[in-house]
Design a protein around this motif. Structure first.
Motif, short mmCIF file in Angstrom:
data_model
loop_
_atom_site.label_atom_id
_atom_site.label_comp_id
_atom_site.label_asym_id
_atom_site.label_seq_id
_atom_site.Cartn_x
_atom_site.Cartn_y
_atom_site.Cartn_z
N GLN A 49 15.93 -0.66 0.04
CA GLN A 49 15.02 -0.18 1.08
C GLN A 49 14.03 -1.28 1.35
O GLN A 49 13.10 -1.50 0.59
CB GLN A 49 14.29 1.08 0.58
CG GLN A 49 14.80 2.36 1.18
CD GLN A 49 14.80 2.35 2.69
OE1 GLN A 49 14.03 1.64 3.33
NE2 GLN A 49 15.69 3.13 3.29
N TRP A 50 14.23 -1.98 2.45
CA TRP A 50 13.40 -3.17 2.70
C TRP A 50 12.27 -2.89 3.64
O TRP A 50 11.52 -3.80 4.01
CB TRP A 50 14.29 -4.30 3.22
CG TRP A 50 15.34 -4.68 2.24
CD1 TRP A 50 16.62 -4.23 2.20
CD2 TRP A 50 15.18 -5.55 1.12
NE1 TRP A 50 17.28 -4.78 1.14
CE2 TRP A 50 16.42 -5.60 0.46
CE3 TRP A 50 14.12 -6.30 0.63
CZ2 TRP A 50 16.63 -6.35 -0.69
CZ3 TRP A 50 14.32 -7.06 -0.51
CH2 TRP A 50 15.57 -7.08 -1.16
N GLY A 51 12.14 -1.65 4.06
CA GLY A 51 11.12 -1.29 5.04
C GLY A 51 9.76 -1.91 4.79
O GLY A 51 9.21 -2.62 5.65
N THR A 99 8.15 -4.79 7.17
CA THR A 99 6.93 -4.51 7.92
C THR A 99 5.99 -5.71 7.86
O THR A 99 5.44 -6.14 8.87
CB THR A 99 6.24 -3.28 7.30
OG1 THR A 99 7.17 -2.21 7.31
CG2 THR A 99 5.02 -2.90 8.07
N ARG A 130 7.39 -8.77 9.76
CA ARG A 130 7.25 -8.68 11.22
C ARG A 130 5.83 -9.03 11.65
O ARG A 130 5.61 -9.46 12.78
CB ARG A 130 7.64 -7.27 11.69
CG ARG A 130 9.14 -7.15 11.75
CD ARG A 130 9.67 -5.75 11.87
NE ARG A 130 11.10 -5.78 11.57
CZ ARG A 130 11.77 -4.83 11.00
NH1 ARG A 130 11.16 -3.71 10.65
NH2 ARG A 130 13.05 -4.95 10.76
N ILE A 135 22.93 -7.65 2.13
CA ILE A 135 23.43 -7.04 3.36
C ILE A 135 22.45 -6.00 3.87
O ILE A 135 22.14 -5.94 5.06
CB ILE A 135 24.82 -6.41 3.15
CG1 ILE A 135 25.84 -7.49 2.79
CG2 ILE A 135 25.27 -5.70 4.42
CD1 ILE A 135 27.21 -6.95 2.52
N THR A 136 21.95 -5.15 2.98
CA THR A 136 20.98 -4.15 3.46
C THR A 136 19.76 -4.86 4.04
O THR A 136 19.23 -4.42 5.06
CB THR A 136 20.55 -3.19 2.34
OG1 THR A 136 20.13 -3.94 1.21
CG2 THR A 136 21.66 -2.25 1.96
N ARG A 166 20.73 -6.10 7.54
CA ARG A 166 20.90 -5.04 8.55
C ARG A 166 19.55 -4.45 8.94
O ARG A 166 19.31 -4.15 10.12
CB ARG A 166 21.82 -3.96 8.01
CG ARG A 166 23.25 -4.46 7.91
CD ARG A 166 24.25 -3.33 7.92
NE ARG A 166 25.58 -3.89 8.14
CZ ARG A 166 26.68 -3.39 7.60
NH1 ARG A 166 26.62 -2.32 6.84
NH2 ARG A 166 27.85 -3.96 7.85
N GLN A 167 18.68 -4.27 7.95
CA GLN A 167 17.38 -3.69 8.28
C GLN A 167 16.51 -4.70 9.03
O GLN A 167 15.75 -4.33 9.91
CB GLN A 167 16.70 -3.18 7.01
CG GLN A 167 17.43 -1.94 6.48
CD GLN A 167 17.01 -1.55 5.07
OE1 GLN A 167 15.86 -1.69 4.70
NE2 GLN A 167 17.96 -1.06 4.29
N LYS A 206 17.30 -4.84 12.79
CA LYS A 206 16.88 -3.75 13.67
C LYS A 206 15.75 -4.20 14.57
O LYS A 206 15.61 -3.75 15.69
CB LYS A 206 16.46 -2.55 12.83
CG LYS A 206 17.67 -1.80 12.31
CD LYS A 206 17.28 -0.66 11.45
CE LYS A 206 18.55 -0.05 10.88
NZ LYS A 206 18.22 0.81 9.76
N ARG A 207 14.90 -5.05 14.04
CA ARG A 207 13.85 -5.64 14.88
C ARG A 207 13.59 -7.03 14.33
O ARG A 207 12.66 -7.24 13.58
CB ARG A 207 12.59 -4.78 14.82
CG ARG A 207 11.60 -5.04 15.93
CD ARG A 207 10.86 -3.77 16.35
NE ARG A 207 10.51 -2.93 15.23
CZ ARG A 207 9.35 -3.03 14.56
NH1 ARG A 207 8.47 -3.94 14.89
NH2 ARG A 207 9.10 -2.22 13.56
#
Lengths: 323, 407, 290, 234
Positions: free
Chosen positions: B213-215, B219, B222, B240-241, B244-245, B248-249
């Motif tokens: 979970q790289w959220g 954040t 970014r 890979i996760t 991919r995350q 997304k942006r």
């Protein structure tokens, strides 16, 4: 089993083990495995004392072992304390941590204790690898690669000729097993049996569950930590990889095979499990599958392990009283 | 199933001592690799190279007229006593005449196998292994590292990042590494280099394996909008996760994956999706086109046997076997371990791409005929775009600005 | 900053929903039968692998079909595991330890079988939703939204089942008062097996749901087991509502700690919070003694 | 209807019932007396399949039911109402009642029995959605009995219905027991604090130290000084 029978069984086991170097003394590989068997037999017996006798679902056994091993290695390296003393100090430190962990968690119920103690196991790895670990000298992610070998009266034990260390470990294991036997057959042991039967019943007898649990926690952490020290100075290197699932599972299998709460089952279990593990190793990836299947089948058909089987075969009283 | 397993087990046990007795005219080769547990896949990579070399030698009539017989040992999760057990089993018990390991314990292996004399080839890629070696060069003279250290590999990654035909929009870097010896070694070296070059390392994170979970990190990324993001976690799931995350942006950042690009799953799972990612392999056979005809032949052969391009370690492990075999041929006696080790240390080995030379620490330093290859994923496959040291573009392959960077 | 915090909150919510789905199954078995299932994580991987196999079949091309086919397989599997492995132990002394041991053995067996059958490399599943909502600096993928709603939907469905079906009510009855359940003639053994089976389905479904995002690996279930375990203890073992709250608290905590202090701290902070909670409330947030 | 012959029962290693024989005829109310802890509850539980180690012979309408599990027995029409109620605390009154009709034979009669029960205990009708854990002692006792009735039982074993009841409610309990019996349900009741119930008894048994020490009608009991003094409080 009464204590006479346990003592007899212990004497038989240790005598057999003591003569093994006559056959395998020339083969380092096997001697090495035997030394590991001795170490695991003590660690597993301690776990059995906690889980099988005291009925505390502690899952922190591997963590305490690793703590002891690091503590001993660091003490001997940083303060120049000879390893033979360092292992006892390491045992003391581990016992202290054991009490710290025990204080909050022994008030909890079964599965919670399991979780909290396992949490200690889980946290230990980031702590040892991280800044705290590096500050106290764990070597961080690298681990410790050169640990002083054990020296007694000027004699240095080396891994190149393991037979002397084997006898040292045998001596330690014998002493530990006697301590455990004394605990089981003492007032403590009776208290635990009462506690296991019923907490209320024990309360009537005036047994303070908490005090006894804490005492056994401290004792087993001490012995486990000390064995960790002996391990560290024998193998000569340490890394957090010991905290992987492998060792945990091996210890569990030892208890399954030996029998939970069936001291000295854990000692027999250690030798059998490690032997099976080695014999299965040509199977490669099929080894853990076979191990897993074996655990499942053994728990079902041999619920009290090898010692339980002996008891059933040799006991005079009928096993089950039915009316 | 269980019955079959049981029979298999009994057979295996029965055959083990039997083969040991009959096979008098073979040369035993120890192969301690992870066969179970989390490192199984890397273990497989090495095995493919080792197996290929052994089969090649055996079909060509063997070594000194004797067939090579690999003896495998499962190192599981590299717990110290397990590593030691492997050495005692292979060298002490079976008495193999050489040992070919991959990742073998980052220094633990040096001590365990250094006690014995059989030449030992590892792919630790770690400074700690070299540090152990330096403590007693005479005792550990049978130890050979097939790849350069993490520090030098990280240096090489940095060199190539700076040499890319691309203008960075700013001088901010983000480093994310696994909390293991390899990750920290690479991360620290990169940070030092970035700072020396006047870059700002806006974030340097250690993450545990299993992070997917790289959220929270993304954040921050970014907000930072770094020009370079370096990720060093040698496990496909995590990288890979992350990708991919990130995608997304995405930010306008070059994504450098270092050695973490090499688990084959990364490219196989993502295919063209992974286009643009950068990575490196030490002691590597550049792909898709090899530098020499011999190397190309090797590459083709590997692909025919295993059905895919070689992964990191395969070629190094293969070369380890061949280097040892060449030395044994020269010495004429596989039992004379010291002479074989000395021969390898002084003469090196002539491989598919040229000469392999071990330095005084018995490390196969990157450079010369065996440089570190730097790849970019293009069209769903790893393409060598640079070699280093010295830093130079590889053949006609070119760096492509990743599709997520808007310029 | 605002968008950043919104990002973190969303990340926490999505994680929380998934954790909730995982934790509910574990807390359910513990609440009903006091058995701790160590193979819970392996069932998670099993779900993923079943979906992987199903996607290999030519006539299967969407998640609906996969869920439809995987659910009964998992249900039957879970039921038999309980009947064959766990139920016989219940009559013995120290059965709780023995259940832990046998499920640990099962986990070892399953994980390594996965490795032999499917290889150690990870497997991926096709994404079930593509694209996302975009607005300036803000992005929310359809996949995440889908996971969130499916997880919550799964829990609601399960809640409905517990409250409105006879079997569901008997499950609650056994959890709340096993003696009472026996008196009214509820077959406890069946309920134990049924709960085990249901929890297997839940965690297996979670495996399928998450596999397309996080992949399937032979040992991948251990993280799930530990997380689910922490959450159940935190929320109070056996308390489904407690598990739900705990799941979202843990999800948020992880997101904020990871964002503010760094990823290596999440585990440490998580356990610190757990220990503090248990020191103050040994039964967890909403758990009950007894 | 129920006949016990030489029944022995054990809890772990503790031998509780020793050769107990008794009989309850169809439509009767049988009351069992005896000191606390001498095994009265165990007799009821043994009949209802709630004790694991039971030997001897237990018959229900002539059929051997020894050792059958409670789920079978409830289905056959034999239900136990526990002294400590054993309700489901986190469920509503209605849910508790519905679970009372869990057995297969009772399901079809769920609606009908619910009406019957509500007629018998109008208070419960008003509190259908209240959680069982929030009820007063008296209400909970009513709920326990009501839940037992939901099983469509033909034989009810009621264990100390007066336990935890205020004295002013005892009359009501006795009335209800009479009403239940009036509906054709056979009853075996353990109770000695409510003389009105003893009044209703067709047969009295006294259990001391796990053995039946007295069996007979109310009148016989009154003729027995020992009993009169100790159990009947007269």
């Amino acid at each position: 089993m009464d204590h006479r029978r346990i003592s007899f069984l212990l004497a038989v086991i240790w005598t057999i083990v003591a003569v093994l170097p006559l056959f395998f003394g020339g083969t380092n590989f096997i001697m090495h495995i035997l030394i590991m068997c001795l170490i695991w037999s003590v660690v597993a017996s301690c776990w059995d004392l906690i889980m099988g006798f005291a009925g505390i679902f502690s899952f922190g056994q591997v963590a305490f072992f690793v703590m002891g091993s690091y503590a001993s290695a660091i003490i001997s390296a940083q303060f120049g304390i000879p390893p033979i003393f360092a292992v006892f100090i390491a045992g003391g430190i581990t016992a202290g941590i054991g009490i710290l962990v025990g204080l909050p968690c022994l008030k909890l119920k079964g599965a919670y204790i399991a979780l909290v103690t396992f949490a200690v196991h889980m946290i230990l790895e980031p702590v040892l690898k991280g800044e705290i670990g590096r500050a106290i000298g764990t070597g961080g992610t690298r681990g410790l690669l050169t640990i002083e070998p054990m020296t007694i009266f000027g004699y240095t034990f080396s891994t190149a000729s393991p037979v002397p260390y084997f006898y040292l470990m045998l001596l330690v294991a014998v002493i530990c097993s006697v301590i455990i036997l004394v605990v089981i057959k003492s007032h403590w042991g009776t208290a635990f049996l009462a506690l296991k039967d019923s907490q209320e019943f024990a309360a009537c007898l005036g047994v303070s569950a908490f005090k006894y649990k804490l005492m056994v926690f401290a004792l087993t952490s001490f012995l486990t930590g000390m064995m960790g020290g002996f391990y560290a100075h024998y193998v000569g290197m340490l890394s957090t990889r010991m905290l992987g699932i492998d060792l945990f599972v091996t210890l569990m299998v030892i208890l399954v095979i030996g029998g939970v709460g069936k001291f000295p089952g854990a000692i027999i279990g250690a030798f059998i499990t490690i032997a099976i593990n080695e014999l299965l190793s040509p199977l490669g990836p099929y080894r853990p599958i076979t191990m897993g299947a074996m655990v499942v089948i053994l728990v079902l058909v041999l619920p009290d392990g090898i010692v339980g089987l002996f008891e059933r075969l040799f006991s005079k009283k009928p096993h089950d009283i039915t009316h | 199933m269980k019955k079959a397993l049981g029979i298999f087990l009994i057979l295996a046990l029965a055959l083990m001592p039997a083969t040991a007795l009959w096979a008098k005219d073979t040369i035993k080769v120890g192969v301690p690799l992870a066969m179970t547990g989390p490192y199984t896949d890397t273990g497989d990579n090495y095995w493919k190279g080792i197996k290929m070399a052994i089969d090649e030698i055996n079909t060509a009539g063997g070594l000194l007229g004797k067939q090579l017989e690999p003896i495998r040992f499962d190192t599981q999760e590299f717990a110290p006593e397990r590593v030691m057990q492997g050495a005692d089993y292979l060298c002490g018990q079976i008495k193999v005449d050489s040992v070919h390991a991959g990742w073998a314990g980052w220094g633990q292996d040096v001590r365990a196998y250094g006690k014995y004399t059989a030449p030992f080839f590892a792919d630790d890629g770690s400074q700690s292994a070299v540090d152990v070696f330096k403590q007693n060069k005479e005792e550990y003279k049978n130890i050979f590292q097939l790849t350069d250290t993490g520090i030098n590999q990280a240096q090489s990654m940095f060199n190539v990042l700076m040499a890319l035909p691309y203008e960075y929009p700013n001088k901010k870097a983000v480093i994310i590494t696994a909390d293991d010896a390899w990750g920290t070694e690479v991360g620290d070296t990169l940070e030092k280099n970035f700072k020396e070059k006047g870059w700002e390392v806006a974030m340097h994170e250690l993450v545990p394996y299993g992070t997917n979970q790289w959220g929270p990190l993304l954040t921050q990324i970014r907000r930072i909008k770094p020009a370079i993001i370096h990720v060093e976690i040698v496990s496909a799931q995590e990288v890979i996760t992350f990708f991919r995350q990130f995608m997304k942006r995405p930010t306008d950042s070059i994504l450098s994956y270092g050695y973490s690009l090499v688990p084959r799953e990364v490219v196989e799972t993502m295919g063209k999706e992974a286009d643009g990612l950068l990575g490196e392999v030490p002691t590597a056979m550049p792909t898709p086109e090899a530098p020499t005809p011999e190397a190309q032949a090797w590459l083709d052969k590997f692909e025919t046997i295993w059905g895919h391009l070689p992964q990191a370690g395969s070629w190094a492990a293969y070369s380890g076997v061949k280097a040892w075999a060449a030395a044994v041929e020269a010495v004429g006696d596989e039992k004379n371990h010291d002479a074989v080790s000395d021969y390898i240390a002084t003469n090196g080995y002539k491989g598919e791409t040229g000469w392999w030379k071990w330095d005084e620490d018995h490390v196969m330093r990157a450079g010369g005929d065996v440089p570190i290859a730097h790849y970019q994923v293009q069209n769903g496959e790893m393409v060598a775009i640079f070699t280093d040291p010295p830093t130079k573009p590889y053949k006609n392959y070119q760096f492509q600005v990743p599709r997520w960077i808007k310029q | 900053m605002v968008i950043e915090i919104a990002d973190v909150i969303i990340s926490g919510l999505i994680n929380g929903s998934v954790y909730a789905l995982m934790a509910v199954g574990l807390t359910l078995i513990y609440g009903v039968s006091k058995a701790f299932n160590f193979a819970y994580g392996s069932f998670y991987s099993l779900g993923g692998y079943i979906a992987f196999l199903l996607f290999g079949l030519s006539f299967i091309n969407n998640y609906f079909l996969v869920f439809l086919l995987a659910a009964p397989i998992l249900l039957v599997f879970g039921f038999f595991v309980e009947k064959v492995l766990v139920a016989p132990l219940r009559k013995r002394d120290d059965w709780e330890i023995k259940v832990m041991m046998i499920t640990l053995g099962l986990a070892l067996f399953l994980d390594n079988s996965f490795q032999v059958i499917f290889g150690s490399r990870m497997k991926s599943l096709p994404p079930f939703l593509e694209g996302g909502f975009e607005g300036g600096n803000f992005y929310l993928s359809h996949q995440d939204v889908g996971i969130f709603f499916l997880s919550i939907g799964g829990i609601l469905l399960f809640r409905w089942f517990l409250n409105n079906t006879r079997t569901g009510m008997s499950v609650r009855a056994v959890a709340q008062n096993p003696a009472g359940a026996q008196i009214v003639g509820i077959p406890k053994e069946f309920v134990f097996a049924a709960t085990f089976a249901i929890s297997t389905v839940m965690v297996g479904m979670g495996g399928i749901l998450l596999a397309q995002k996080y992949f399937i690996t032979p040992m991948g279930g251990w993280d799930i087991l530990v997380k689910a375990w922490v959450i159940t203890a935190f929320g109070g073992m056996g308390s489904i509502r407690g598990g739900l709250y705990a799941a979202f608290i843990v999800g948020m905590l992880e997101a904020f700690v990871g964002w503010y202090f760094g990823m290596t701290w999440t585990l440490i902070v998580l356990f610190a919070v757990l220990l503090t909670t248990l020191a103050v409330r040994p039964q967890g947030l909403l758990g009950k003694w007894g | 209807m129920i006949k016990l012959t030489d029944v022995n029962a054990c809890y772990q290693d503790f031998h509780v019932l020793k050769n107990v024989s008794l009989a309850v005829e169809k439509g009767q109310i049988v009351v069992m007396l005896g000191p606390n802890g001498h095994g009265k509850s165990t007799v009821l539980k043994a009949i209802c399949g709630l004790v694991k180690k039971v030997s001897g012979l237990i018959r229900f309408e002539g059929e051997n039911i020894t050792g059958l599990g409670s789920e079978k027995l409830v289905d056959m029409g034999i239900t136990y109402i526990a002294e400590n109620r054993e309700l489901f605390p986190q469920m509503s009154v209605l849910e508790n009642l519905k679970l009372g009709a869990y057995s297969r034979s009772a399901r079809a009669f769920e609606k009908k029995n619910l009406e019957k029960v509500f007629d018998l205990f109008p208070r419960l009708r008003d509190r259908q959605s209240q959680l069982a854990s929030t009820m007063s002692g008296g209400e909970a006792r009513m709920l326990a009995i009501a839940r037992g009735l939901m099983s469509n039982a033909r034989f009810l074993a009621i264990d100390e219905p007066s336990l935890g009841l205020q004295p002013n409610l005892r009359d009501e309990v006795a009335k209800i027991i009479k009403q239940i019996n009036g509906q054709g349900i056979t009853l075996l009741v353990v109770e000695q604090n409510i003389p009105q119930i003893t009044e209703l008894a067709d047969t009295l048994y006294v259990l001391e130290e796990g053995r039946i020490s007295f069996e007979g009608s109310k009148e016989d009991a009154l003729g027995n000084d020992h009993l009169k003094e100790i159990f009947l409080g007269m």
